[in-house]
Write an enzyme that holds these catalytic residues in place. Sequence first.
Site, PDB file in Angstrom:
ATOM      1  N   TYR A  93      52.875  72.789  89.702  1.00  0.00           N
ATOM      2  CA  TYR A  93      52.510  72.752  88.237  1.00  0.00           C
ATOM      3  C   TYR A  93      52.571  74.087  87.575  1.00  0.00           C
ATOM      4  O   TYR A  93      53.106  74.451  86.424  1.00  0.00           O
ATOM      5  CB  TYR A  93      51.150  72.243  88.196  1.00  0.00           C
ATOM      6  CG  TYR A  93      50.310  72.293  86.792  1.00  0.00           C
ATOM      7  CD1 TYR A  93      50.709  71.334  85.874  1.00  0.00           C
ATOM      8  CD2 TYR A  93      49.596  73.392  86.598  1.00  0.00           C
ATOM      9  CE1 TYR A  93      50.051  71.302  84.811  1.00  0.00           C
ATOM     10  CE2 TYR A  93      49.040  73.488  85.428  1.00  0.00           C
ATOM     11  CZ  TYR A  93      49.315  72.487  84.245  1.00  0.00           C
ATOM     12  OH  TYR A  93      48.502  72.470  83.151  1.00  0.00           O
TER      13      TYR A  93
ATOM     14  N   LYS B  91      54.527  75.867  84.301  1.00  0.00           N
ATOM     15  CA  LYS B  91      53.956  76.765  83.201  1.00  0.00           C
ATOM     16  C   LYS B  91      54.294  78.012  83.236  1.00  0.00           C
ATOM     17  O   LYS B  91      54.320  78.546  81.966  1.00  0.00           O
ATOM     18  CB  LYS B  91      52.438  76.609  83.359  1.00  0.00           C
ATOM     19  CG  LYS B  91      51.856  75.456  83.137  1.00  0.00           C
ATOM     20  CD  LYS B  91      52.117  74.662  81.878  1.00  0.00           C
ATOM     21  CE  LYS B  91      51.319  73.269  81.620  1.00  0.00           C
ATOM     22  NZ  LYS B  91      51.663  72.729  80.379  1.00  0.00           N
TER      23      LYS B  91
ATOM     24  N   SER C  56      49.431  77.724  80.683  1.00  0.00           N
ATOM     25  CA  SER C  56      48.331  77.854  81.643  1.00  0.00           C
ATOM     26  C   SER C  56      48.167  79.208  82.123  1.00  0.00           C
ATOM     27  O   SER C  56      49.254  79.829  82.629  1.00  0.00           O
ATOM     28  CB  SER C  56      48.415  76.946  82.782  1.00  0.00           C
ATOM     29  OG  SER C  56      47.490  77.149  83.583  1.00  0.00           O
TER      30      SER C  56
END
Length: 255
Positions: free
Chosen positions: A159, A163, A146
Amino acid sequence: MRTGLEGRTALITGASRGIGKAIAAAFAAEGANVVLSSRKQEALDEVAKEIGAASPKVGVLAKAAHVAHADEAAACVDAAVREFGGVDILVNNAGTNPYFGPMADIEPAAAAKTVEINQFPIVQWTQLALKAGMAERGGSIINIASIGGMVTEHGIGYYNVTKAAVIHLSRQFAMELAPKVRVNCIAPGLVKTHLARALWEGKEAEISKYMPLARLGEPEDIANAAVFLAGDLSSWMTGQTLVVDGGSTIRPSIA
């Protein structure tokens, strides 16, 4: 130009919807056999039926597996070997985000689950693909990260930490596995998927105004990048992160 995917076998995790489903469909359209993996067999069967109807000349196998369960992951790779003789392309796409808020408040269980799903399976599924013959025959591995792994951001900081780890795992594996196996990464921007729904639903028009390309991403945008990285057109690329974000990382600050 031909992609060189015809006759190859690709295994995609998180393939029951969103980006994973779009990648599987795009690979099949290029002539690759596809192995679809996700947690729920019924959802995979529906996707397999859809892809099979659109690309009837390729093989489609749906095999449910929890991405973080070693025995289920091994069974999925074994099924791919039995059905198609091996795995030529691995797409580590499955992901989750169980927590939204400042990292200072995240509970250990939520942090552990984010790592369990987003980070360690990159290692686990890569190991399985290598043992299934990719180490000897060669192949291509694509990890879905991401743009969050490159920037700071409110709400989804942990999160994004996982990533960022995916990006570095891709570089490390690329160094270790060259020249037989190429390993690259895709860093999507905001794509209209179920996982990202809380970030865009009801706000699409407002967000798009600040995007250089004036729209949010579709799963097919990421699938097109995966087709490029999986096949012969990118044969001199490894250890790279391809940003596909509609220009969001170059936009002026809106603060």
